[in-house]
Design a protein around this motif. Structure first.
Motif, PDB file in Angstrom:
ATOM      1  N   UNK A  14     -27.734 -22.014 -33.414  1.00  0.00           N
ATOM      2  CA  UNK A  14     -27.567 -22.031 -34.864  1.00  0.00           C
ATOM      3  C   UNK A  14     -28.919 -22.375 -35.486  1.00  0.00           C
ATOM      4  N   UNK A  15     -29.752 -21.363 -35.681  1.00  0.00           N
ATOM      5  CA  UNK A  15     -31.124 -21.662 -36.093  1.00  0.00           C
ATOM      6  C   UNK A  15     -31.636 -20.763 -37.193  1.00  0.00           C
ATOM      7  N   UNK A  16     -32.713 -21.215 -37.822  1.00  0.00           N
ATOM      8  CA  UNK A  16     -33.409 -20.423 -38.834  1.00  0.00           C
ATOM      9  C   UNK A  16     -34.892 -20.722 -38.717  1.00  0.00           C
ATOM     10  N   UNK A  17     -35.705 -19.727 -39.030  1.00  0.00           N
ATOM     11  CA  UNK A  17     -37.141 -19.923 -38.931  1.00  0.00           C
ATOM     12  C   UNK A  17     -37.908 -18.774 -39.538  1.00  0.00           C
ATOM     13  N   UNK A  18     -39.139 -18.627 -39.091  1.00  0.00           N
ATOM     14  CA  UNK A  18     -40.067 -17.657 -39.651  1.00  0.00           C
ATOM     15  C   UNK A  18     -40.555 -16.737 -38.542  1.00  0.00           C
ATOM     16  N   UNK A  19     -40.513 -15.451 -38.780  1.00  0.00           N
ATOM     17  CA  UNK A  19     -41.026 -14.478 -37.816  1.00  0.00           C
ATOM     18  C   UNK A  19     -42.538 -14.647 -37.705  1.00  0.00           C
TER      19      UNK A  19
ATOM     20  N   UNK B  24     -35.752 -15.883 -41.494  1.00  0.00           N
ATOM     21  CA  UNK B  24     -34.565 -15.296 -40.862  1.00  0.00           C
ATOM     22  C   UNK B  24     -33.609 -16.382 -40.390  1.00  0.00           C
ATOM     23  N   UNK B  25     -32.323 -16.006 -40.335  1.00  0.00           N
ATOM     24  CA  UNK B  25     -31.291 -16.775 -39.652  1.00  0.00           C
ATOM     25  C   UNK B  25     -31.007 -16.061 -38.339  1.00  0.00           C
TER      26      UNK B  25
ATOM     27  N   UNK C 150     -32.407 -11.443 -42.266  1.00  0.00           N
ATOM     28  CA  UNK C 150     -33.394 -11.895 -43.255  1.00  0.00           C
ATOM     29  C   UNK C 150     -32.737 -12.724 -44.357  1.00  0.00           C
ATOM     30  N   UNK C 151     -33.436 -13.757 -44.797  1.00  0.00           N
ATOM     31  CA  UNK C 151     -32.980 -14.554 -45.932  1.00  0.00           C
ATOM     32  C   UNK C 151     -34.143 -14.688 -46.912  1.00  0.00           C
TER      33      UNK C 151
ATOM     34  N   UNK D 166     -30.233 -22.991 -44.429  1.00  0.00           N
ATOM     35  CA  UNK D 166     -29.906 -21.637 -43.976  1.00  0.00           C
ATOM     36  C   UNK D 166     -29.493 -21.616 -42.514  1.00  0.00           C
ATOM     37  N   UNK D 167     -30.031 -22.536 -41.702  1.00  0.00           N
ATOM     38  CA  UNK D 167     -29.683 -22.573 -40.286  1.00  0.00           C
ATOM     39  C   UNK D 167     -28.176 -22.692 -40.080  1.00  0.00           C
ATOM     40  N   UNK D 168     -27.511 -23.444 -40.958  1.00  0.00           N
ATOM     41  CA  UNK D 168     -26.066 -23.665 -40.815  1.00  0.00           C
ATOM     42  C   UNK D 168     -25.268 -22.381 -40.993  1.00  0.00           C
ATOM     43  N   UNK D 169     -25.866 -21.409 -41.674  1.00  0.00           N
ATOM     44  CA  UNK D 169     -25.179 -20.131 -41.832  1.00  0.00           C
ATOM     45  C   UNK D 169     -25.034 -19.417 -40.497  1.00  0.00           C
TER      46      UNK D 169
END
Length: 358
Positions: free
Chosen positions: A61-66, A82-83, A145-146, A155-158
């Protein structure tokens, strides 16, 4: 090299180590994580309830940057937010072509393939994602993408809890305005399901959890009642729903006894939607008379019956409008080295979502 929380063996300790990610191949992207939620499914992978090769970097369950894209990648570029999608659909199998991408037969293709090495030994990514690492490499189709103005920590929780919990209510159960809903189990998914029931216009939202400390949060997110599990739970729920029982029960624990309790809490003709992933050795029992007599429906729900590419933008609309509270789901924030402590809190039923910050 990147830092990651590595579990060397089934139910073993987690230790932060240097890992060498595989080169970013065709159709893949490298993502620098900003945050990752600690989900009960990670614990299920760690203890063998769900299959997982080891050594492993869990977290999905993660979010970050490409930070890098491989050959042939379109629609994503370095710097994009991105998620991560731990169940990316292929868009070509029977399930994908028939509107059920959450059941895609190729969604777990990456799970049995090492994504990194540590001390010369192959390392596998939990659910093909490996989000308990400062950076990871995933398929481009596993990135949603977010917009840049959305906080990545929220956003990670999404990526799991909110898609699964809200989706269980809106996509799987299809709760209608005025219906009554019981949510059993108030981790991150259950608390998201409460918000989903509120968004769906439920007239009564009955939260069920043994932890008194979660009551205030559940009520603030939309629950109308808060009950502890007990032998007379179904009778108490009937008293709160005009003597009938709830139209819907959303089970977010994944145990035979709580699935049975959710089923018993619904009215005749009601529906119990099972979200929690339980053990294959934990049976649920119904007698032959009650199945026909109560005419209830029991529905399994994988990943909230969602298509993240479609549903994440919808959830972001709710978030921007103030209808969806993501920050409230986070009860603890930890560093990478403290994921093991988050597992211990989950085993004890404490807190909502723990968020790893990078």
């Amino acid at each position: 090299m990147t830092r990651a929380a590595v579990m060397r063996a089934l139910d073993g300790p987690l230790a932060v180590e240097d890992i060498e990610l595989n080169p970013t191949g065709p159709g893949q992207v490298r993502v620098r994580l900003a945050a990752a939620g600690v989900c009960h499914s990670d614990l299920s992978l760690a203890d063998g309830t769900l299959r997982q090769p080891f050594p492993a970097v869990l977290g999905h369950e993660g979010a970050g940057v490409v930070v890098e894209t491989g050959a042939g990648v379109t629609g994503l570029a370095p710097g994009d937010h991105v998620v991560l999608n731990w169940s990316p659909p292929c868009r070509a199998c029977w399930f994908c072509e028939h509107g059920e991408p959450y059941l895609c037969v190729h969604a777990d293709d990456a799970r049995g393939v090492p994504f990194a090495t540590a001390a010369g030994e192959p390392v596998y990514a939990g659910l093909g994602t490996g989000a308990f690492a400062a950076e990871t490499v995933v398929g481009a189709h596993a990135c949603i993408p977010v917009p840049d103005d959305i906080p990545l920590a929220e956003a990670a929780l999404l990526g799991c809890a909110v898609l699964t919990g809200v989706g269980a209510v809106t996509n799987a159960a299809r709760v209608r305005p005025g219906q009554t809903v019981v949510v059993v189990g108030l981790g991150g998914v259950g608390l998201a399901a409460i918000q989903g029931a509120r968004l769906a216009g439920a007239s009564a939202i009955i939260a069920v959890d043994p932890a008194p400390a979660k009551e205030a949060l559940a009520l603030s997110l939309g629950a109308t009642h808060y009950l502890a599990p007990h032998a007379g739970l179904a009778k108490e729920i009937r008293a709160l729903t005009g003597g009938l029982g709830a139209d819907h029960a959303i089970e977010c624990v994944g145990r035979g006894e709580t699935i049975r309790a959710a089923w018993s809490a619904t009215r005749r003709g009601g529906t119990a939607t099972v979200v929690g992933l339980g053990s294959a050795q934990d049976p649920v029992t119904f007698n032959a008379l009650e199945v026909a007599f109560f005419a209830r429906t029991i529905v399994g729900c994988m990943y909230g019956s969602t298509d993240p590419a479609v549903d994440v933008p919808i959830l972001l609309e709710h978030y921007r409008a103030g209808r969806l509270d993501l920050a409230a789901l986070v009860s603890d924030e930890v560093e990478l080295a403290d994921v093991g402590e988050a597992f211990s809190r989950m085993r004890a039923g404490q807190g909502a979502r723990t968020l790893v910050r990078f």
